[in-house]
Design a protein around this motif. Structure first.
Motif, PDB file in Angstrom:
ATOM      1  N   UNK A   1       0.811  -1.227   0.000  1.00  0.00           N
ATOM      2  CA  UNK A   1       0.000   0.000   0.000  1.00  0.00           C
ATOM      3  C   UNK A   1       0.838   1.268   0.000  1.00  0.00           C
ATOM      4  N   UNK A   2       2.032   1.197  -0.572  1.00  0.00           N
ATOM      5  CA  UNK A   2       2.874   2.374  -0.753  1.00  0.00           C
ATOM      6  C   UNK A   2       3.189   2.535  -2.232  1.00  0.00           C
ATOM      7  N   UNK A   3       2.891   3.714  -2.761  1.00  0.00           N
ATOM      8  CA  UNK A   3       3.250   4.048  -4.131  1.00  0.00           C
ATOM      9  C   UNK A   3       4.578   4.788  -4.092  1.00  0.00           C
ATOM     10  N   UNK A   4       5.558   4.304  -4.842  1.00  0.00           N
ATOM     11  CA  UNK A   4       6.869   4.940  -4.890  1.00  0.00           C
ATOM     12  C   UNK A   4       7.120   5.466  -6.293  1.00  0.00           C
ATOM     13  N   UNK A   5       7.453   6.750  -6.366  1.00  0.00           N
ATOM     14  CA  UNK A   5       7.826   7.393  -7.618  1.00  0.00           C
ATOM     15  C   UNK A   5       9.299   7.754  -7.504  1.00  0.00           C
ATOM     16  N   UNK A   6      10.112   7.284  -8.426  1.00  0.00           N
ATOM     17  CA  UNK A   6      11.549   7.549  -8.360  1.00  0.00           C
ATOM     18  C   UNK A   6      12.069   7.837  -9.757  1.00  0.00           C
ATOM     19  N   UNK A   7      13.162   8.567  -9.800  1.00  0.00           N
ATOM     20  CA  UNK A   7      13.788   8.891 -11.072  1.00  0.00           C
ATOM     21  C   UNK A   7      14.882   9.914 -10.891  1.00  0.00           C
ATOM     22  N   UNK A   8      15.260  10.526 -11.996  1.00  0.00           N
ATOM     23  CA  UNK A   8      16.303  11.546 -11.951  1.00  0.00           C
ATOM     24  C   UNK A   8      15.982  12.631 -12.963  1.00  0.00           C
ATOM     25  N   UNK A   9      16.221  13.841 -12.556  1.00  0.00           N
ATOM     26  CA  UNK A   9      16.018  14.978 -13.453  1.00  0.00           C
ATOM     27  C   UNK A   9      17.348  15.692 -13.620  1.00  0.00           C
ATOM     28  N   UNK A  10      17.825  15.729 -14.856  1.00  0.00           N
ATOM     29  CA  UNK A  10      19.093  16.387 -15.142  1.00  0.00           C
ATOM     30  C   UNK A  10      18.807  17.679 -15.887  1.00  0.00           C
ATOM     31  N   UNK A  11      19.431  18.729 -15.416  1.00  0.00           N
ATOM     32  CA  UNK A  11      19.310  20.030 -16.061  1.00  0.00           C
ATOM     33  C   UNK A  11      20.670  20.400 -16.620  1.00  0.00           C
TER      34      UNK A  11
ATOM     35  N   UNK B   1      12.906  10.601  -4.985  1.00  0.00           N
ATOM     36  CA  UNK B   1      12.117   9.435  -4.566  1.00  0.00           C
ATOM     37  C   UNK B   1      10.978   9.973  -3.723  1.00  0.00           C
ATOM     38  N   UNK B   2       9.750   9.701  -4.120  1.00  0.00           N
ATOM     39  CA  UNK B   2       8.572  10.174  -3.396  1.00  0.00           C
ATOM     40  C   UNK B   2       7.706   8.970  -3.084  1.00  0.00           C
ATOM     41  N   UNK B   3       7.336   8.797  -1.813  1.00  0.00           N
ATOM     42  CA  UNK B   3       6.535   7.658  -1.375  1.00  0.00           C
ATOM     43  C   UNK B   3       5.204   8.181  -0.861  1.00  0.00           C
ATOM     44  N   UNK B   4       4.117   7.568  -1.353  1.00  0.00           N
ATOM     45  CA  UNK B   4       2.768   7.984  -0.992  1.00  0.00           C
ATOM     46  C   UNK B   4       2.035   6.787  -0.401  1.00  0.00           C
ATOM     47  N   UNK B   5       1.414   6.986   0.745  1.00  0.00           N
ATOM     48  CA  UNK B   5       0.620   5.937   1.373  1.00  0.00           C
ATOM     49  C   UNK B   5      -0.731   5.839   0.660  1.00  0.00           C
ATOM     50  N   UNK B   6      -1.151   4.620   0.363  1.00  0.00           N
ATOM     51  CA  UNK B   6      -2.401   4.373  -0.346  1.00  0.00           C
ATOM     52  C   UNK B   6      -3.431   3.747   0.593  1.00  0.00           C
ATOM     53  N   UNK B   7      -4.725   3.866   0.265  1.00  0.00           N
ATOM     54  CA  UNK B   7      -5.758   3.222   1.082  1.00  0.00           C
ATOM     55  C   UNK B   7      -5.607   1.700   1.085  1.00  0.00           C
ATOM     56  N   UNK B   8      -6.201   1.063   2.048  1.00  0.00           N
ATOM     57  CA  UNK B   8      -6.097  -0.395   2.208  1.00  0.00           C
ATOM     58  C   UNK B   8      -6.741  -1.179   1.072  1.00  0.00           C
ATOM     59  N   UNK B   9      -7.722  -0.576   0.368  1.00  0.00           N
ATOM     60  CA  UNK B   9      -8.488  -1.341  -0.611  1.00  0.00           C
ATOM     61  C   UNK B   9      -7.954  -1.277  -2.039  1.00  0.00           C
ATOM     62  N   UNK B  10      -6.735  -0.758  -2.250  1.00  0.00           N
ATOM     63  CA  UNK B  10      -6.197  -0.723  -3.611  1.00  0.00           C
ATOM     64  C   UNK B  10      -5.677  -2.096  -4.021  1.00  0.00           C
ATOM     65  N   UNK B  11      -5.704  -2.326  -5.320  1.00  0.00           N
ATOM     66  CA  UNK B  11      -5.240  -3.600  -5.874  1.00  0.00           C
ATOM     67  C   UNK B  11      -3.917  -3.351  -6.612  1.00  0.00           C
ATOM     68  N   UNK B  12      -2.797  -3.862  -6.095  1.00  0.00           N
ATOM     69  CA  UNK B  12      -1.513  -3.609  -6.739  1.00  0.00           C
ATOM     70  C   UNK B  12      -1.386  -4.237  -8.128  1.00  0.00           C
ATOM     71  N   UNK B  13      -2.325  -5.092  -8.506  1.00  0.00           N
ATOM     72  CA  UNK B  13      -2.310  -5.693  -9.835  1.00  0.00           C
ATOM     73  C   UNK B  13      -3.025  -4.823 -10.864  1.00  0.00           C
ATOM     74  N   UNK B  14      -3.639  -3.726 -10.419  1.00  0.00           N
ATOM     75  CA  UNK B  14      -4.366  -2.842 -11.321  1.00  0.00           C
ATOM     76  C   UNK B  14      -3.726  -1.442 -11.321  1.00  0.00           C
ATOM     77  N   UNK B  15      -2.502  -1.359 -11.776  1.00  0.00           N
ATOM     78  CA  UNK B  15      -1.782  -0.082 -11.801  1.00  0.00           C
ATOM     79  C   UNK B  15      -1.473   0.293 -13.242  1.00  0.00           C
ATOM     80  N   UNK B  16      -1.804   1.526 -13.600  1.00  0.00           N
ATOM     81  CA  UNK B  16      -1.482   2.063 -14.920  1.00  0.00           C
ATOM     82  C   UNK B  16      -0.744   3.377 -14.709  1.00  0.00           C
ATOM     83  N   UNK B  17       0.282   3.641 -15.513  1.00  0.00           N
ATOM     84  CA  UNK B  17       1.027   4.896 -15.418  1.00  0.00           C
ATOM     85  C   UNK B  17       1.261   5.457 -16.813  1.00  0.00           C
TER      86      UNK B  17
END
Length: 148
Positions: free
Chosen positions: A77-87, A107-123
């Motif tokens: 139930x944690x969404x993690x967004x990570x990457x690098x930005x070069x200027x 790296x940004x971590x966001x807490x998600x509700x208990x009822x999310x399905x980790x198999x249904x993720x689109x980005x």
């Protein structure tokens, strides 16, 4: 009457602004935000989070990224967004005196509700906005019961 009872709520905001300036003066050199309303440098990318009955929607505002180098994961139930930005750095003849745009790994971590399905993720990443949709489990979605 006592002078403090005659103060209007507008003057309270003036007091807060004065306090903000004093905090900036005292702690400005320690990497703290320059405003009590501002997020610190660790809050990149800026995000908006919303929900619908069927999904949780996360919008991350991160222009200038390479979509192939973005890492999006959902675990416990944690969404993690990570990457690098070069200027691009200025040439050797230039002197930088202000740098407000974030540069480097994040790296940004966001807490998600208990009822999310980790198999249904689109980005999707388009025009500097990363949209992540995490579906909710069907077992927790409301369903209409037919009355006989």
């Amino acid at each position: 009457m006592v002078a403090t009872l005659l103060r209007t709520p507008a003057s309270w905001f003036a007091d807060l602004d004065r306090l903000q300036r004093e905090v900036e003066r005292a702690f400005g050199g320690f990497g703290l935000p320059v405003s009590i309303r501002a997020a610190g440098g660790a809050a990149f990318p800026a995000i908006n989070i919303g929900s619908t009955p069927t999904a949780v929607e996360v919008y991350a505002f991160a222009p200038g990224l390479d979509a192939a180098k973005l890492e999006v994961t959902v675990d416990n139930n944690l969404l993690t967004l990570a990457g690098e930005r070069k200027i691009d750095a200025p040439d050797a003849k230039s002197t930088v005196y202000a740098e407000e745009r974030f540069n480097g790994s994040f790296r940004r971590v966001v807490s998600l509700p208990e009822d999310v399905d980790p198999n249904q993720v689109e980005a999707h990443y388009k025009d500097g906005v990363l949209h992540v949709r995490i579906g909710r489990r069907e077992s927790v979605q409301p369903r209409r019961i037919t009355v006989n």
